[in-house]
Scaffold this active site. Structure first.
Site, PDB file in Angstrom:
ATOM      1  N   SER A 147     -54.103  96.416  38.212  1.00 43.91           N
ATOM      2  CA  SER A 147     -52.741  95.683  37.651  1.00 43.91           C
ATOM      3  C   SER A 147     -51.688  96.476  38.304  1.00 43.91           C
ATOM      4  O   SER A 147     -51.473  97.742  38.544  1.00 43.91           O
ATOM      5  CB  SER A 147     -52.808  95.977  36.016  1.00 43.91           C
ATOM      6  OG  SER A 147     -51.523  95.416  35.846  1.00 43.91           O
ATOM      7  N   TYR A 160     -53.788 100.299  28.159  1.00 43.58           N
ATOM      8  CA  TYR A 160     -54.139  99.413  29.329  1.00 43.58           C
ATOM      9  C   TYR A 160     -54.090 100.027  30.988  1.00 43.58           C
ATOM     10  O   TYR A 160     -54.644 100.010  31.579  1.00 43.58           O
ATOM     11  CB  TYR A 160     -53.532  97.926  29.320  1.00 43.58           C
ATOM     12  CG  TYR A 160     -53.562  97.023  30.448  1.00 43.58           C
ATOM     13  CD1 TYR A 160     -54.764  96.372  30.203  1.00 43.58           C
ATOM     14  CD2 TYR A 160     -52.724  96.790  31.314  1.00 43.58           C
ATOM     15  CE1 TYR A 160     -54.824  95.404  31.331  1.00 43.58           C
ATOM     16  CE2 TYR A 160     -52.944  95.892  32.345  1.00 43.58           C
ATOM     17  CZ  TYR A 160     -54.168  95.156  32.287  1.00 43.58           C
ATOM     18  OH  TYR A 160     -54.209  94.237  33.217  1.00 43.58           O
TER      19      TYR A 160
END
Length: 255
Positions: A147, A160
C-alpha cells in the site's frame, strides 16, 4: 500484452476490487487463474463467469485467512481443485492480495484490532508463501500487494501501515532466498483505489479530495494495479526482483 499461456496463477482475495481485476487480467493473458474468497460466494461466481465470458479459465474456492491453520487450509483446497482444471499440479504465479483495512491512530487501536490486521495482512501471506514453496515452480513469480501508506506518514491507519511495511520487508528478504530458484518476488503499492471497500467515494467532495493526492488528479482504478501485476507476472519482468512498484498515480509526490 504479456503471454501467460500454460501458467497457473493463484490470487488471494480475487472475488472483488483489485483482486478481481488482477484475476481477470492474468486470465486474459492466458493463465489458468485460481482465486480465493472469504465469504462472498456470489461475487466469486460472478468473477469466474466474467473471466469465462472473455475466453479465460478460472476457478474459485473459499479460504478463511487470519485464522489458525489458514495457509494449510488454503493449499489443501487448491490441491483438491487443481486437478479438475489442469493436468499439471502446482502454481507459477502467487499473488498475495487479500487484506483487511484497519483504521485508527495508535491510541485508538485495540489489541484485538491489531491482531486481526496483522493476522490477515502479514502473517497469512508469510505462511501461504511458506506452505506453497513446494508447489511453486522454479522460475515462478510471487507478487505481494502492499500500500502507498508505507510511503508517507498516515497516522489514521497506523496498524494497517505497519502490517504492509512487514510485507515489504518480507518481499525484500524472499527475493534473496528464492533467487537461486529463478523465482522473482516483488510488491505493488496502490494508492487510493475506487472499490466497494471505499463507500465514502459516493460523496463527490470526498472523492475529489482523494483524487487530489495523485499528480493526475484522479483516484485509481483496479485495472491500474492489475496491469502492473501482469507485467511482474510475465517473463518481461524476469530481471526485476526485491522491488516495491509504486502504483499510486504519483500520490504524495508534491507533499
Amino acid at each position: 500484452m504479456t503471454d501467460l499461456t500454460g501458467k497457473t496463477a493463484l490470487v488471494t482475495g480475487g472475488s472483488r476490487g483489485i483482486g478481481r481485476a488482477i484475476a481477470r487480467r492474468l486470465a486474459k493473458e492466458g493463465a489458468l487463474v485460481a482465486f480465493t474468497y472469504a465469504s462472498d460466494e456470489e461475487s466469486a461466481k460472478e468473477t469466474v463467469a466474467s473471466i469465462e465470458s472473455d475466453g479465460g479459465r478460472a476457478f474459485a474456492f473459499r479460504a478463511a485467512l487470519g485464522v489458525p491453520g489458514d495457509a494449510d487450509g488454503l493449499w489443501a483446497e487448491f490441491d483438491a481443485a487443481i486437478g479438475k482444471h489442469s493436468d499439471t499440479p502446482g502454481v507459477d504465479i502467487l499473488v498475495n492480495n487479500a487484506g483487511v483495512v484497519g483504521g485508527g491512530q495508535i491510541h485508538e487501536v485495540t489489541e484485538a484490532d491489531y491482531d486481526k490486521v496483522f493476522a490477515v495482512n502479514a502473517k497469512a501471506p508469510f505462511f501461504v508463501i511458506q506452505k506453497g514453496l513446494e508447489r511453486l515452480r522454479d522460475g515462478g513469480r510471487i507478487i505481494n500487494i502492499s500500500s502507498g501508506v508505507t510511503k508517507v506518514a498516515f497516522p489514521a491507519m497506523t496498524s494497517y501501515a505497519a502490517s504492509k511495511g512487514a510485507i515489504e520487508v518480507l518481499t525484500l528478504t524472499l527475493a534473496v532466498t528464492l533467487g537461486p530458484r529463478g523465482i522473482t518476488v516483488n510488491a505493488v503499492s496502490p494508492g487510493t483505489i475506487e472499490t466497494d471497500i471505499h463507500p465514502w467515494m459516493a460523496d463527490p467532495d470526498a472523492k475529489a479530495h482523494a483524487a487530489a493526492f495523485s499528480v493526475f488528479n484522479r483516484v485509481g482504478q483496479p485495472t491500474d494495479v492489475a496491469d502492473v501485476v501482469a507485467f511482474l507476472a510475465s517473463d518481461d519482468a524476469r530481471w526485476v526482483t526485491g522491488q516495491n512498484i509504486d502504483a499510486s498515480g504519483g500520490s504524495g509526490l508534491g507533499i
